[in-house]
Scaffold this active site. Structure first.
Site, PDB file in Angstrom:
ATOM      1  N   ASP A  73      -7.881  -6.843 -29.109  1.00 35.03           N
ATOM      2  CA  ASP A  73      -8.223  -5.526 -29.309  1.00 35.03           C
ATOM      3  C   ASP A  73      -7.217  -4.942 -28.677  1.00 35.03           C
ATOM      4  O   ASP A  73      -6.607  -3.932 -29.403  1.00 35.03           O
ATOM      5  CB  ASP A  73      -9.511  -5.266 -28.305  1.00 35.03           C
ATOM      6  CG  ASP A  73      -9.870  -3.692 -28.716  1.00 35.03           C
ATOM      7  OD1 ASP A  73     -10.075  -3.489 -29.847  1.00 35.03           O
ATOM      8  OD2 ASP A  73     -10.018  -2.986 -27.644  1.00 35.03           O
ATOM      9  N   HIS A  77     -15.734  -6.058 -27.504  1.00 30.64           N
ATOM     10  CA  HIS A  77     -15.932  -5.066 -26.579  1.00 30.64           C
ATOM     11  C   HIS A  77     -16.902  -5.568 -25.400  1.00 30.64           C
ATOM     12  O   HIS A  77     -17.631  -4.592 -24.816  1.00 30.64           O
ATOM     13  CB  HIS A  77     -16.053  -3.800 -27.009  1.00 30.64           C
ATOM     14  CG  HIS A  77     -15.188  -3.424 -28.072  1.00 30.64           C
ATOM     15  ND1 HIS A  77     -13.776  -3.210 -27.753  1.00 30.64           N
ATOM     16  CD2 HIS A  77     -15.501  -3.327 -29.303  1.00 30.64           C
ATOM     17  CE1 HIS A  77     -13.313  -2.769 -29.127  1.00 30.64           C
ATOM     18  NE2 HIS A  77     -14.218  -2.758 -29.917  1.00 30.64           N
ATOM     19  N   ASP A 113      -8.891  -9.733 -33.873  1.00 34.80           N
ATOM     20  CA  ASP A 113      -9.361  -8.656 -33.911  1.00 34.80           C
ATOM     21  C   ASP A 113      -8.715  -7.622 -34.922  1.00 34.80           C
ATOM     22  O   ASP A 113      -7.435  -7.834 -34.945  1.00 34.80           O
ATOM     23  CB  ASP A 113      -9.615  -7.819 -32.473  1.00 34.80           C
ATOM     24  CG  ASP A 113     -10.471  -7.000 -32.469  1.00 34.80           C
ATOM     25  OD1 ASP A 113     -11.412  -6.429 -33.489  1.00 34.80           O
ATOM     26  OD2 ASP A 113     -10.396  -5.960 -31.615  1.00 34.80           O
ATOM     27  N   GLY A 114      -9.205  -6.754 -35.593  1.00 37.97           N
ATOM     28  CA  GLY A 114      -8.778  -5.804 -36.246  1.00 37.97           C
ATOM     29  C   GLY A 114      -9.351  -4.602 -36.111  1.00 37.97           C
ATOM     30  O   GLY A 114     -10.733  -4.456 -36.145  1.00 37.97           O
ATOM     31  N   ASP A 160     -14.770 -11.243 -33.868  1.00 34.70           N
ATOM     32  CA  ASP A 160     -15.859 -10.252 -33.677  1.00 34.70           C
ATOM     33  C   ASP A 160     -16.352  -9.483 -35.037  1.00 34.70           C
ATOM     34  O   ASP A 160     -17.317  -8.580 -34.917  1.00 34.70           O
ATOM     35  CB  ASP A 160     -15.676  -9.298 -32.633  1.00 34.70           C
ATOM     36  CG  ASP A 160     -14.507  -8.365 -32.843  1.00 34.70           C
ATOM     37  OD1 ASP A 160     -13.835  -8.344 -33.981  1.00 34.70           O
ATOM     38  OD2 ASP A 160     -14.027  -7.607 -31.990  1.00 34.70           O
ATOM     39  N   GLU A 216      -9.447  -6.869 -40.146  1.00 34.66           N
ATOM     40  CA  GLU A 216     -10.069  -8.117 -39.601  1.00 34.66           C
ATOM     41  C   GLU A 216      -9.638  -9.309 -40.551  1.00 34.66           C
ATOM     42  O   GLU A 216      -9.375 -10.281 -39.716  1.00 34.66           O
ATOM     43  CB  GLU A 216     -11.593  -7.816 -39.493  1.00 34.66           C
ATOM     44  CG  GLU A 216     -12.168  -6.971 -38.899  1.00 34.66           C
ATOM     45  CD  GLU A 216     -12.299  -7.146 -37.249  1.00 34.66           C
ATOM     46  OE1 GLU A 216     -11.917  -8.367 -37.045  1.00 34.66           O
ATOM     47  OE2 GLU A 216     -12.783  -6.422 -36.696  1.00 34.66           O
TER      48      GLU A 216
END
Length: 154
Positions: free
Chosen positions: A142, A132, A13-14, A78, A51
């Site tokens: 995250d 999320h 995740d970024g 994601d 990301e």
């Protein structure tokens, strides 16, 4: 998704606070029943660069490992931008000398080239996951991302 002994599972995740702004990325590599967390960030960057950095950094660790680099790698990400970019769009970008369909330069070309090199040298399957949404390792990524961003927001 835990990994089997013949598979490496990665979550990434970024993100950014402001876009551009202070950014962070996080990754979790799962192999042989063990988990390795990675994270990093930049003071002034974009969400898309973070990301990309999450995926690049995780794949670099796998590539440097003699015991992991020959295995199937499943990257759970994601970011539709990264997943579509590396699995679909990059073919056209390379054929058009790193130009988009609108003939403008591809943004983040430096990172796309790094990711393309890693992706081409490893057996990677890209899997989009909803962010999320309570997916354990995506949530850890995250949190790592937010921790890195916080370093620049002090």
């Amino acid at each position: 998704m835990e990994s089997r002994s013949d598979t490496v599972v990665i979550y990434t995740d970024g993100g950014c606070s402001g876009n551009p702004g202070p950014g962070g990325w996080g990754a979790v590599i799962i192999a042989d029943g063990e988990k390795k967390e990675l994270s990093g960030g930049e003071k002034a960057t974009t969400n898309n660069r973070m990301e990309l950095m999450a995926a690049i950094s995780a794949l670099q660790v796998v590539k440097k490992s003699d015991s992991l680099c020959a295995r199937k790698i499943i990257v759970n990400i994601d970011s539709q931008y990264v997943k579509n970019g590396i699995t679909v769009w990059i073919k056209s970008w390379k054929a058009a000398n790193w130009k988009t369909a609108r003939k403008s330069p591809v943004k983040n070309q430096d990172l796309w080239q790094l990711l393309d090199e890693l992706n081409s040298s490893l057996n990677v399957e890209w899997n989009w996951v909803k962010g999320h949404a309570g997916i354990k390792y995506n949530e850890i990524c995250d949190s790592l991302c937010k921790m890195e961003m916080a370093r620049f927001l002090k």
